[in-house]
Design an enzyme around this catalytic site. Structure first.
Site, PDB file in Angstrom:
ATOM      1  N   GLY A 422     -49.047 -38.662 -50.787  1.00  0.00           N
ATOM      2  CA  GLY A 422     -48.936 -38.795 -52.012  1.00  0.00           C
ATOM      3  C   GLY A 422     -47.522 -39.407 -52.683  1.00  0.00           C
ATOM      4  O   GLY A 422     -47.173 -39.379 -54.057  1.00  0.00           O
ATOM      5  N   ASP A 469     -64.014 -44.070 -46.346  1.00  0.00           N
ATOM      6  CA  ASP A 469     -63.540 -45.067 -45.509  1.00  0.00           C
ATOM      7  C   ASP A 469     -62.869 -46.079 -46.445  1.00  0.00           C
ATOM      8  O   ASP A 469     -63.707 -46.718 -47.488  1.00  0.00           O
ATOM      9  CB  ASP A 469     -64.598 -45.507 -44.691  1.00  0.00           C
ATOM     10  CG  ASP A 469     -63.967 -46.515 -43.369  1.00  0.00           C
ATOM     11  OD1 ASP A 469     -63.084 -47.049 -43.591  1.00  0.00           O
ATOM     12  OD2 ASP A 469     -64.471 -46.651 -42.416  1.00  0.00           O
ATOM     13  N   CYS A 543     -45.193 -48.347 -41.031  1.00  0.00           N
ATOM     14  CA  CYS A 543     -44.158 -47.750 -40.591  1.00  0.00           C
ATOM     15  C   CYS A 543     -43.944 -48.030 -39.133  1.00  0.00           C
ATOM     16  O   CYS A 543     -43.203 -47.321 -38.395  1.00  0.00           O
ATOM     17  CB  CYS A 543     -44.016 -46.355 -40.865  1.00  0.00           C
ATOM     18  SG  CYS A 543     -45.466 -45.453 -39.931  1.00  0.00           S
TER      19      CYS A 543
END
Length: 704
Positions: A422, A469, A543
């Protein structure tokens, strides 16, 4: 004073000999001479008092001196001459002492007088015997003693030299003849009184000589230091200067034992990286570059703990020197960063509150107005009252960039396709000022709990949490103004946080994740409305710094959907990060990929990250792209796994794929078959998409 002196009594010969020995020994050791026995006791006491007085004086009379070798040699010769002239005078016979005293009175040193007398032969100087038989010693015995005296003077700059300690015997002084004879012979009372009477002049000359000697020593020392510094600079400039044709040897030979010290392995890593940076000039003759790369890869695996496959991947991505910097950066954690929640507070108020609690912090960077960098804190930064009240969120600096690139506006319809836990979702809500509609989706139900908790803590009220999904979202929800996809990845940019990645990732993991990322990115593009008045943007981020998960995925989406890359930030905003790659190994990518941005831990002190911003300019598929292209599933590309509002989306997509397969060739062979099938499939899919859009609008109207 110039007349002849009466010879001392015969009974005092042994005392004079002993006194002369003590005097010469004290002179060589740089110490004050012992007091004379018998008649010379008063003179000895006065000389000791004069030496103590002289040690306390510091005269600032230093003449400019030349540091050339010739001048230094002359000074050393002069210093040694009148220094050891005193010792020789003390140890000579009576007749010789009287003769030297008369020469001193005439302005000559005892040494120069003997040279004039003997025709330049100094063989009758004695070192420390103290009696007449020492007069037959040679210069070879005198020179080491001079050197010893000079060295002892260098070791202790606060002490005076042996010659300075006996000022009455200095050849440079202007004293009377009795002064030189008094300190030199040490026989009668008149001689002692004469030596002590000239102490002030001799003392002044000794101080001057001592200061000048120290000044010359300092000059020589500074010259040696300058020469050493220049030599060191020459060695270290431009990687070290080497003779012509000489190459560095850093690789071990066959049969050499492996390095047992881990620090030696690190040193070799640095040396090999330096050689590879200038291999043409520094590489060893007969050694190919591949040998150096193999050795570097092996040492990286040993020292840093990477798998060989992953180490080779990074060495392909970076130059050897930059790869080593990347490995080093992954060994240290990144700074702790928090993001201010402007829904509840302002950054300056939050900073002041944390400072009052003893937290040491600074603004993160000039490109963000909400980030704070934490240096240290007396309390856990995730357990303060401000944190529990939702005034800030713990979030890495690089994860702020995707939301800033998305730039959501109040009142828009935004989708965060992989939202947990979040951090980015709450930042989007913050920029939307709790208006509009924000859908936060995550495929893992257990991660949705943390997502819901952070939304509640930070006071977000315009968000809907979804658990499905992401590839199925376009079939159920579409028409978003903006979509953020922070795709699941290998995490190669956050090795500092999770060192287990060093050995748990390989090429197979990268390819599997890249396939999933391509599917998710196509689904995100399909969920965006190209005709949005304010949006139509998709931001893709990971990332990871692997090309397979970044440039390769975006390049694939450029070929499969009607999208184009746009700059991450406005023209007047600060541009950060490095440009995306256009080439990697044997792959070449679209030129516009330079608009994407890469972030590295060693270059930006942030987690490794990749961010790309795409603008969708048409809802239709590009020319030449069929329904079966893309992710390999027609329902993923256009219909989704769950169908449309009326449940017919899945069947329509399958029918389109079957129509393509049933296409017959007519005069064009396989090429004609492919073109005709693609055209027919596009017509069917366009009709299907129109029906799906109408169904979605009807469902939305019914919901409202």
């Amino acid at each position: 004073g110039k007349g002849k002196k009466a010879p001392p009594p015969e009974s005092s010969d042994s005392d004079d000999s002993d006194d002369s020995e003590e005097l010469a020994a004290a002179t060589l050791d740089g110490e004050a001479p012992p007091p004379r026995k018998g008649k010379g006791k008063a003179a000895g006491k006065k000389q000791q008092q004069q030496q103590q007085t002289k040690k306390g004086k510091k005269k600032a009379k230093v003449e400019s001196s030349d540091s050339d070798d010739d001048d230094e040699h002359d000074w050393d010769a002069e210093l040694g001459a009148h220094t050891f002239g005193d010792a020789a005078a003390a140890s000579s016979s009576e007749g010789e002492g009287e003769e030297e005293a008369s020469t001193v009175a005439d302005g000559l040193t005892p040494a120069s007088a003997r040279k004039a007398r003997d025709g330049g032969d100094d063989s009758d100087d004695s070192d420390d015997s103290g009696e007449g038989e020492g007069a037959g010693s040679s210069d070879a015995a005198e020179e080491p003693q001079k050197q010893l005296l000079f060295e002892s003077d260098e070791e202790d700059d606060d002490e005076d030299g042996a010659g300075g300690g006996f000022g009455g015997g200095d050849g440079d002084s202007d004293s009377e003849a009795g002064a030189g004879a008094g300190a030199g012979a040490g026989g009668s009372d008149s001689e002692s009184e004469g030596g002590s009477g000239s102490g002030s002049d001799s003392e002044s000359s000794g101080d001057d000589d001592d200061i000048e000697a120290k000044a010359r020593r300092i000059d020589r020392q500074r010259r040696r230091e300058r020469e050493a510094a220049a030599a060191e600079l020459q060695v270290h400039t431009a990687g070290g200067a080497r003779p012509e044709g000489v190459r560095e040897k850093v690789l071990p030979d066959e049969g050499d034992a492996p390095l047992g010290d881990i620090s030696a392995v690190h040193d070799r890593i640095m040396e090999v990286a330096d050689v590879l940076a200038d291999f043409g000039e520094r590489g060893e003759e007969g050694r190919p570059r591949s040998d150096y790369m193999a050795q570097l890869t092996e040492d990286v695996c040993v020292y840093y703990g990477y798998s060989r496959e992953l180490a080779e991947n990074f060495l392909d991505l970076f130059s050897p020197k930059e790869a080593v910097a990347f490995f080093e950066a992954n060994e240290t954690p990144r700074p702790v960063v928090i993001r201010t929640n402007t829904l509840k507070t302002r950054r300056r108020d939050l900073a002041q509150a944390l400072i009052n609690r003893g937290v040491n912090l600074d603004p993160l960077a000039s490109w963000t107005k909400v980030g704070l960098k934490i240096y240290d804190s007396p309390v856990p930064i995730g357990a303060t009252p401000e944190y529990l009240a939702g005034h800030y969120m713990l979030q890495s600096a690089s994860s702020l960039v995707p939301v800033m690139a998305l730039a959501p506006r109040p009142g828009e319809k935004v989708l965060d396709m992989a939202a947990a836990p979040g951090g980015k979702t709450t930042y989007i809500a913050q920029l939307m000022r709790n208006t509009g509609t924000l859908v936060a989706n995550d495929a893992k139900r257990e991660r949705c709990a943390a997502l819901v908790a952070n939304l509640a803590r930070l006071g977000v009220t315009n968000c809907i949490v979804s658990n499905q999904d992401g590839r199925a979202i376009p079939a159920r929800l579409s028409g978003f103004d903006r979509v953020l996809l922070d795709a699941p990845c290998s995490g190669l940019g956050i090795i500092a946080r999770d060192p287990s990645i060093k050995t748990s990732r390989g090429h197979g993991d990268l390819m599997r994740r890249a396939h999933l990322q391509k599917q998710l990115l196509l689904a995100a593009i399909d969920a965006v409305n190209a005709h949005s008045k304010t949006g139509g943007y998709v931001v893709y981020s990971t990332c990871s710094i692997a090309v397979e998960e970044n440039e390769a995925v975006v390049d694939y989406a450029l070929r499969k959907r009607c999208v184009k890359l746009v700059p991450l930030f406005a023209e007047d905003a600060e541009d950060i990060g490095r440009e995306g790659l256009r080439r990697f190994r044997q792959h070449s990518f679209h030129p516009s990929l330079t608009a994407t941005r890469r972030f590295y831990p060693h270059a930006h002190n942030m987690d490794g990250f990749y961010v790309a911003k795409l603008k969708k300019y048409a809802n239709a598929l590009p020319a030449g792209v069929s329904a079966t292209d893309g992710s390999g599933e027609a329902e993923t590309a256009r219909g989704g796994a769950g169908g449309g509002g009326d449940g017919k989306g899945k069947g329509k997509a399958k029918a389109a794929a079957a129509e393509v397969k049933r296409a017959k060739p007519f005069g064009g062979g396989k090429t004609a078959l492919r073109v005709r099938g693609e055209e027919r499939g596009e017509r069917v899919l366009a009709k299907t998409q129109a029906e799906l859009d109408a169904a979605a609008e009807a469902a939305a109207a019914a919901k409202r």
